[in-house]
Design an enzyme around this catalytic site. Sequence first.
Site, PDB file in Angstrom:
ATOM      1  N   LYS A 277     -16.059-111.302 -14.292  1.00  0.00           N
ATOM      2  CA  LYS A 277     -16.482-111.838 -15.584  1.00  0.00           C
ATOM      3  C   LYS A 277     -15.828-111.125 -16.756  1.00  0.00           C
ATOM      4  O   LYS A 277     -15.542-111.717 -17.777  1.00  0.00           O
ATOM      5  CB  LYS A 277     -17.991-111.610 -15.665  1.00  0.00           C
ATOM      6  CG  LYS A 277     -18.734-112.559 -16.499  1.00  0.00           C
ATOM      7  CD  LYS A 277     -20.198-112.132 -16.430  1.00  0.00           C
ATOM      8  CE  LYS A 277     -21.121-113.240 -16.734  1.00  0.00           C
ATOM      9  NZ  LYS A 277     -22.514-112.805 -16.672  1.00  0.00           N
TER      10      LYS A 277
ATOM     11  N   GLU B 128     -33.095 -87.872  -2.038  1.00  0.00           N
ATOM     12  CA  GLU B 128     -33.664 -88.665  -3.129  1.00  0.00           C
ATOM     13  C   GLU B 128     -35.059 -89.091  -2.707  1.00  0.00           C
ATOM     14  O   GLU B 128     -35.454 -88.874  -1.548  1.00  0.00           O
ATOM     15  CB  GLU B 128     -32.755 -89.862  -3.445  1.00  0.00           C
ATOM     16  CG  GLU B 128     -31.402 -89.420  -3.989  1.00  0.00           C
ATOM     17  CD  GLU B 128     -30.484 -90.548  -4.410  1.00  0.00           C
ATOM     18  OE1 GLU B 128     -30.918 -91.708  -4.431  1.00  0.00           O
ATOM     19  OE2 GLU B 128     -29.318 -90.266  -4.707  1.00  0.00           O
TER      20      GLU B 128
ATOM     21  N   ASP C 240     -26.388-115.211 -13.278  1.00  0.00           N
ATOM     22  CA  ASP C 240     -25.885-116.608 -13.404  1.00  0.00           C
ATOM     23  C   ASP C 240     -25.755-117.292 -12.043  1.00  0.00           C
ATOM     24  O   ASP C 240     -26.032-118.479 -11.909  1.00  0.00           O
ATOM     25  CB  ASP C 240     -24.486-116.668 -14.050  1.00  0.00           C
ATOM     26  CG  ASP C 240     -24.271-115.671 -15.152  1.00  0.00           C
ATOM     27  OD1 ASP C 240     -25.256-115.094 -15.621  1.00  0.00           O
ATOM     28  OD2 ASP C 240     -23.114-115.479 -15.539  1.00  0.00           O
TER      29      ASP C 240
ATOM     30  N   HIS D  49     -36.319 -98.438 -12.088  1.00  0.00           N
ATOM     31  CA  HIS D  49     -35.982 -97.033 -11.822  1.00  0.00           C
ATOM     32  C   HIS D  49     -36.852 -96.165 -12.721  1.00  0.00           C
ATOM     33  O   HIS D  49     -36.992 -96.444 -13.906  1.00  0.00           O
ATOM     34  CB  HIS D  49     -34.492 -96.788 -12.101  1.00  0.00           C
ATOM     35  CG  HIS D  49     -33.984 -95.519 -11.501  1.00  0.00           C
ATOM     36  ND1 HIS D  49     -34.329 -94.285 -11.981  1.00  0.00           N
ATOM     37  CD2 HIS D  49     -33.154 -95.284 -10.447  1.00  0.00           C
ATOM     38  CE1 HIS D  49     -33.731 -93.347 -11.256  1.00  0.00           C
ATOM     39  NE2 HIS D  49     -33.013 -93.931 -10.311  1.00  0.00           N
TER      40      HIS D  49
ATOM     41  N   ARG E 225     -39.685 -95.138  -5.365  1.00  0.00           N
ATOM     42  CA  ARG E 225     -39.426 -95.541  -6.742  1.00  0.00           C
ATOM     43  C   ARG E 225     -40.513 -96.415  -7.356  1.00  0.00           C
ATOM     44  O   ARG E 225     -40.844 -96.273  -8.525  1.00  0.00           O
ATOM     45  CB  ARG E 225     -38.142 -96.368  -6.715  1.00  0.00           C
ATOM     46  CG  ARG E 225     -37.078 -95.799  -7.530  1.00  0.00           C
ATOM     47  CD  ARG E 225     -35.826 -96.545  -7.296  1.00  0.00           C
ATOM     48  NE  ARG E 225     -34.803 -95.566  -6.999  1.00  0.00           N
ATOM     49  CZ  ARG E 225     -33.550 -95.866  -6.773  1.00  0.00           C
ATOM     50  NH1 ARG E 225     -33.170 -97.128  -6.763  1.00  0.00           N
ATOM     51  NH2 ARG E 225     -32.680 -94.938  -6.531  1.00  0.00           N
TER      52      ARG E 225
ATOM     53  N   HIS F 198     -33.812-101.967 -12.669  1.00  0.00           N
ATOM     54  CA  HIS F 198     -32.652-101.340 -12.027  1.00  0.00           C
ATOM     55  C   HIS F 198     -32.020-102.219 -10.947  1.00  0.00           C
ATOM     56  O   HIS F 198     -30.794-102.337 -10.875  1.00  0.00           O
ATOM     57  CB  HIS F 198     -33.108-100.016 -11.419  1.00  0.00           C
ATOM     58  CG  HIS F 198     -32.018 -99.215 -10.787  1.00  0.00           C
ATOM     59  ND1 HIS F 198     -30.889 -98.833 -11.466  1.00  0.00           N
ATOM     60  CD2 HIS F 198     -31.882 -98.711  -9.525  1.00  0.00           C
ATOM     61  CE1 HIS F 198     -30.101 -98.129 -10.663  1.00  0.00           C
ATOM     62  NE2 HIS F 198     -30.674 -98.054  -9.477  1.00  0.00           N
TER      63      HIS F 198
ATOM     64  N   ARG G 220     -36.507-101.017  -2.583  1.00  0.00           N
ATOM     65  CA  ARG G 220     -35.341-100.435  -1.904  1.00  0.00           C
ATOM     66  C   ARG G 220     -35.408 -98.912  -1.865  1.00  0.00           C
ATOM     67  O   ARG G 220     -35.706 -98.266  -2.878  1.00  0.00           O
ATOM     68  CB  ARG G 220     -34.059-100.864  -2.634  1.00  0.00           C
ATOM     69  CG  ARG G 220     -32.820-100.204  -2.084  1.00  0.00           C
ATOM     70  CD  ARG G 220     -31.582-100.789  -2.699  1.00  0.00           C
ATOM     71  NE  ARG G 220     -31.476-100.577  -4.134  1.00  0.00           N
ATOM     72  CZ  ARG G 220     -31.084 -99.448  -4.698  1.00  0.00           C
ATOM     73  NH1 ARG G 220     -30.767 -98.393  -3.970  1.00  0.00           N
ATOM     74  NH2 ARG G 220     -30.993 -99.362  -6.023  1.00  0.00           N
TER      75      ARG G 220
HETATM   76  C1  SIN Z   1     -29.928 -93.125  -8.541  1.00  0.00           C
HETATM   77  O1  SIN Z   1     -28.934 -92.413  -8.534  1.00  0.00           O
HETATM   78  O2  SIN Z   1     -31.061 -92.719  -8.751  1.00  0.00           O
HETATM   79  C2  SIN Z   1     -29.734 -94.579  -8.285  1.00  0.00           C
HETATM   80  C3  SIN Z   1     -29.231 -94.790  -6.931  1.00  0.00           C
HETATM   81  C4  SIN Z   1     -29.810 -96.041  -6.392  1.00  0.00           C
HETATM   82  O3  SIN Z   1     -30.022 -96.986  -7.129  1.00  0.00           O
HETATM   83  O4  SIN Z   1     -30.131 -96.064  -5.217  1.00  0.00           O
END
Ligand code: SIN
Length: 475
Positions: free
Chosen positions: A33, A105, A195, A216, A263, A322, A358
């Site tokens: 795009k 994480e 889109d 996020h 998250r 996010h 996720r």
């Molecule tokens: C992040 O770095 O926190 C985002 C990575 C992700 O979206 O999994």
Amino acid sequence: MKFDNVIIGSGLAALWCAKFLNDAAKSTLIITKNQVWDCNSFYAQGGVTLALDEKDVPIHIQDTLKAGSYHNKKEIVEILSKASLKLKEELLNYGFKFDPGVTKEGAHSIRRVFHAGGDATGRELHKFIFRKDKSYLLDEAVVFDILMEKSVAYGVSIYHKGKKYNIYGDNIIIASGGIGALYKYDTNARTISGDLQGLAVEKGIKLKDMEMTQFHPTVFIETRFSQKLLLTEALRGEGAYIIDETGRRFLFDYDERGELASRDIVSRAIFLHQQKGHKVFLDVSMFDEEYFKKRFPTIYQKLKDYDINVPYEPIPISPAFHYMMGGIEVDENSKIPGFENLYAIGEVAYTGVHGANRLASNSLLECFVFAKRASAEIIKRNFKTKDKIFSIISEELFKNDDKHYKNLLREQMWKNVGIVRDERGLKEALSFIEDTIPKLGRLAKLRFLTAREIVKAAINRKNSLGAHYRKDENA
Ligand code: SIN
């Protein structure tokens, strides 16, 4: 113009799929795009989740399922995790080097997130793979139609430098990303506006789990750009705290894992705490400045530009949209069921892997694994379309008030289809969307069609699940 394969989008899923198609001597056109790097993969900070070894595969699968509230397709999660072992080798053999060491994480039970360039994993991977890419590239081209007849896609209509054209292909691969621009606050590249999901609605292509929108937890939103600054989850994985204005780590009121809960839980806790009148910050003062600068260079520099004295000063944060877990439903080889030669990969696709939320850093992994599977399926099927010429639809692409309505949509989605939802707010959003659709040019209309699917799906799911939280669930 006809190609063997036409890929819409230029993120990692697109580039990785193109790599295998080009290796098989297929002509591939990538349509993007704006510029090739204007995609979500490019901005991915945290990294790529890769199971450490065979023994870690079942643990990674379990972490993914738990984070996804067990709404995931288990067999697809198994494919994802097993394939991650091979991907590590493949990327190394291709010449890509991750930084030394792996990080953790939220909701990962061990350290298994690989990163590059400190907090610039997406950018490093994207630059590296794009440099080797042998596709044809068409940038600044907006896809506004897919040329379909029965179960066959023949090509796409694009708007490029003020003119409309048709481009034809034997296979059409949708890799256009998620829906960030539908929300007032989002971390996505500015081109990401849903889109193609709207086109799917128009063409009767099935979308699934569209209510599953991920927010996020740690985003610096006090910037003048529409794309807000993500503060990677790896910061919390490596020890950063979330505090309020009194310095209290309030997340433990919501989940015993505190900063390392999944998250959906952390975002909701922050949102609810803010609703009680608190201010929320990310405290990174436990990091040595030199270490922070080296490990998180992008964040360090960007926050300095906003006069935040990193790592000493607490960083004001808010959740922001996010990632879209839902999308165009595909099979395990990324083919859209019921169509001969239409595929979806990356965030635009619903593979079922992420469930209702996720797991951090599973998205780049999904891009790689399912892009490769799509390429293998395309090569195996070797589908050829007949030569056919389509006329270009005459609908007006842009109308004067589109921008105004797009901004109102972003407000509506944030207010009524955000982290906490209820029937009244969702219905308000739905009537706004339905009243506005007839006033829009085609491109704005497509994003409104996508928004409508999200709202309808959120209305239909009466109970909370993962990222979809209904405060009126027992009403
Ligand atoms: C992040 O770095 O926190 C985002 C990575 C992700 O979206 O999994």
